[in-house]
Motif scaffolding. Structure first.
Motif, PDB file in Angstrom:
ATOM      1  N   VAL A  24     -24.669  53.938  75.173  1.00 22.90           N
ATOM      2  CA  VAL A  24     -24.893  52.500  75.286  1.00 22.90           C
ATOM      3  C   VAL A  24     -26.259  52.169  74.680  1.00 22.90           C
ATOM      4  O   VAL A  24     -27.241  52.865  74.924  1.00 22.90           O
ATOM      5  CB  VAL A  24     -24.865  52.044  76.767  1.00 22.90           C
ATOM      6  N   VAL A  25     -26.293  51.116  73.889  1.00 24.29           N
ATOM      7  CA  VAL A  25     -27.557  50.577  73.381  1.00 24.29           C
ATOM      8  C   VAL A  25     -27.817  49.287  74.136  1.00 24.29           C
ATOM      9  O   VAL A  25     -27.011  48.352  74.086  1.00 24.29           O
ATOM     10  CB  VAL A  25     -27.488  50.307  71.866  1.00 24.29           C
ATOM     11  N   ALA A  26     -28.921  49.235  74.870  1.00 26.99           N
ATOM     12  CA  ALA A  26     -29.250  48.046  75.663  1.00 26.99           C
ATOM     13  C   ALA A  26     -30.764  47.913  75.721  1.00 26.99           C
ATOM     14  O   ALA A  26     -31.444  48.738  76.330  1.00 26.99           O
ATOM     15  CB  ALA A  26     -28.670  48.153  77.077  1.00 26.99           C
ATOM     16  N   GLY A  27     -31.281  46.884  75.077  1.00 26.13           N
ATOM     17  CA  GLY A  27     -32.724  46.705  75.054  1.00 26.13           C
ATOM     18  C   GLY A  27     -33.093  45.253  74.830  1.00 26.13           C
ATOM     19  O   GLY A  27     -32.229  44.382  74.703  1.00 26.13           O
ATOM     20  N   ASN A  28     -34.380  44.990  74.793  1.00 25.85           N
ATOM     21  CA  ASN A  28     -34.855  43.634  74.539  1.00 25.85           C
ATOM     22  C   ASN A  28     -34.558  43.237  73.107  1.00 25.85           C
ATOM     23  O   ASN A  28     -34.780  44.003  72.168  1.00 25.85           O
ATOM     24  CB  ASN A  28     -36.362  43.540  74.796  1.00 25.85           C
ATOM     25  N   GLY A  29     -34.050  42.029  72.961  1.00 21.06           N
ATOM     26  CA  GLY A  29     -33.715  41.520  71.638  1.00 21.06           C
ATOM     27  C   GLY A  29     -32.995  40.193  71.769  1.00 21.06           C
ATOM     28  O   GLY A  29     -32.481  39.850  72.830  1.00 21.06           O
ATOM     29  N   THR A  30     -32.957  39.477  70.690  1.00 20.18           N
ATOM     30  CA  THR A  30     -32.288  38.180  70.677  1.00 20.18           C
ATOM     31  C   THR A  30     -30.772  38.342  70.537  1.00 20.18           C
ATOM     32  O   THR A  30     -30.266  39.445  70.280  1.00 20.18           O
ATOM     33  CB  THR A  30     -32.804  37.342  69.500  1.00 20.18           C
ATOM     34  N   VAL A  31     -30.072  37.236  70.687  1.00 19.22           N
ATOM     35  CA  VAL A  31     -28.632  37.240  70.437  1.00 19.22           C
ATOM     36  C   VAL A  31     -28.370  37.644  68.991  1.00 19.22           C
ATOM     37  O   VAL A  31     -27.462  38.431  68.696  1.00 19.22           O
ATOM     38  CB  VAL A  31     -28.033  35.847  70.733  1.00 19.22           C
ATOM     39  N   ARG A  32     -29.183  37.129  68.076  1.00 23.80           N
ATOM     40  CA  ARG A  32     -29.043  37.467  66.660  1.00 23.80           C
ATOM     41  C   ARG A  32     -29.238  38.962  66.436  1.00 23.80           C
ATOM     42  O   ARG A  32     -28.507  39.581  65.645  1.00 23.80           O
ATOM     43  CB  ARG A  32     -30.054  36.670  65.842  1.00 23.80           C
ATOM     44  N   ALA A  33     -30.205  39.553  67.127  1.00 23.97           N
ATOM     45  CA  ALA A  33     -30.441  40.993  66.990  1.00 23.97           C
ATOM     46  C   ALA A  33     -29.207  41.785  67.415  1.00 23.97           C
ATOM     47  O   ALA A  33     -28.855  42.789  66.789  1.00 23.97           O
ATOM     48  CB  ALA A  33     -31.648  41.415  67.817  1.00 23.97           C
ATOM     49  N   GLY A  34     -28.548  41.330  68.464  1.00 26.08           N
ATOM     50  CA  GLY A  34     -27.320  41.997  68.899  1.00 26.08           C
ATOM     51  C   GLY A  34     -26.250  41.944  67.829  1.00 26.08           C
ATOM     52  O   GLY A  34     -25.553  42.929  67.564  1.00 26.08           O
ATOM     53  N   GLU A  35     -26.110  40.796  67.196  1.00 28.61           N
ATOM     54  CA  GLU A  35     -25.116  40.647  66.122  1.00 28.61           C
ATOM     55  C   GLU A  35     -25.430  41.577  64.959  1.00 28.61           C
ATOM     56  O   GLU A  35     -24.536  42.226  64.394  1.00 28.61           O
ATOM     57  CB  GLU A  35     -25.097  39.197  65.648  1.00 28.61           C
ATOM     58  N   LEU A  36     -26.707  41.637  64.586  1.00 28.21           N
ATOM     59  CA  LEU A  36     -27.116  42.479  63.457  1.00 28.21           C
ATOM     60  C   LEU A  36     -26.907  43.962  63.771  1.00 28.21           C
ATOM     61  O   LEU A  36     -26.468  44.732  62.912  1.00 28.21           O
ATOM     62  CB  LEU A  36     -28.586  42.214  63.126  1.00 28.21           C
ATOM     63  N   LEU A  37     -27.206  44.358  64.995  1.00 26.02           N
ATOM     64  CA  LEU A  37     -27.026  45.755  65.379  1.00 26.02           C
ATOM     65  C   LEU A  37     -25.556  46.145  65.366  1.00 26.02           C
ATOM     66  O   LEU A  37     -25.183  47.217  64.879  1.00 26.02           O
ATOM     67  CB  LEU A  37     -27.617  46.007  66.767  1.00 26.02           C
ATOM     68  N   ARG A  38     -24.695  45.283  65.907  1.00 25.02           N
ATOM     69  CA  ARG A  38     -23.274  45.604  65.933  1.00 25.02           C
ATOM     70  C   ARG A  38     -22.685  45.644  64.521  1.00 25.02           C
ATOM     71  O   ARG A  38     -21.745  46.406  64.259  1.00 25.02           O
ATOM     72  CB  ARG A  38     -22.522  44.609  66.818  1.00 25.02           C
ATOM     73  N   ALA A  39     -23.276  44.880  63.615  1.00 20.96           N
ATOM     74  CA  ALA A  39     -22.807  44.889  62.231  1.00 20.96           C
ATOM     75  C   ALA A  39     -23.083  46.221  61.545  1.00 20.96           C
ATOM     76  O   ALA A  39     -22.433  46.556  60.548  1.00 20.96           O
ATOM     77  CB  ALA A  39     -23.462  43.760  61.447  1.00 20.96           C
TER      78      ALA A  39
END
Length: 240
Positions: A100-115
């Motif tokens: 699991v990857v779970a850390g501080n970041g924006t909603v946009r950061a989550g989208e970029l990471l999943r991409a």
């Protein structure tokens, strides 16, 4: 360990681009901002305090939105990942560990990471959860998504105040990663050494942790209680 949860900044992702983009936005040399970030880290302060040294009246959240509106928002690609990320995560999953990857970041950061299609079972950010580290509520969510008992879940991060101490307080096992400014500067502090079940220099070392016994066990102080003997938080590390 049944589940390994990893932070994002300076655990998976290099912060070079992040601070360089802020320096560019503020119109200062990247080295100037980097030096101020280092000073904040050494003082146990928030890294974003470096921005306020340059602009004392800055609202960082508002400035972030202004950057995005100007077309200079967040960017993340393969070059921002540390080179050990993909091989380490892939090997952990091959070993049957939930990643699991779970850390501080924006909603946009989550989208970029999943991409980036990382070899992980779940990728989520604090912006998507609506709560940031080191808030205990963040780690309560970590416990939920781990799908394993806290004692069988390892949280991996570089930041003592944001990662190590609150994860330990939540009953999770912890691995302190000697990476990034916080990870290197605070690595040998007695409270960090005492609180970490494992200390690693690279994510590829986590594969060896899966079936290992913690370097510091609950029974070291003779109490036998889970979490016993974990030190008081560092008074000068962000007021902990």
């Amino acid at each position: 360990m049944e589940t390994i949860v990893l932070g994002i900044g300076e655990t998976l992702v290099r912060d070079d681009r992040h601070w360089a983009s802020w320096a560019n936005w503020l119109g200062v040399p990247a080295h100037t901002l980097s030096a101020l970030v280092g000073a904040a880290v050494a003082q146990g302060r928030e890294a974003t305090d470096a921005l306020r040294v340059l602009r004392p009246d800055m609202d960082v959240d508002e400035a972030y939105l202004a950057r995005a509106a100007a077309g200079r928002g967040e960017h993340l690609d393969e070059s921002d990942l540390y080179p050990d990320v993909r091989p380490a995560l892939a090997e952990l999953r091959s070993a049957g560990v939930r990643v699991v990857v779970a850390g501080n970041g924006t909603v946009r950061a989550g989208e970029l990471l999943r991409a980036l299609d990382l070899p992980a079972d779940l990728v989520v950010t604090s912006g998507e959860w609506g709560v940031r580290k080191p808030d205990p509520a963040f780690f309560a969510r970590v416990v939920e998504v781990a799908e394993a008992e806290p004692s069988a879940t390892l949280y991996v991060g570089d930041h003592p105040a944001d990662d190590l101490f609150p994860a330990a307080a939540a009953g999770l096992r912890t691995a302190h990663l000697r990476r990034g400014a916080y990870g290197h500067w605070w690595a040998e502090h007695p409270d960090v050494v005492g609180a970490a079940d494992f200390r690693v220099n690279a994510l590829t070392e986590l594969v060896g942790v899966v079936g290992a016994h913690p370097a510091r066990t609950a029974s070291e102080d003779g109490s036998g209680a889970v979490g016993a003997g974990r030190p008081a938080r560092v008074s000068y590390l962000r007021g902990l």
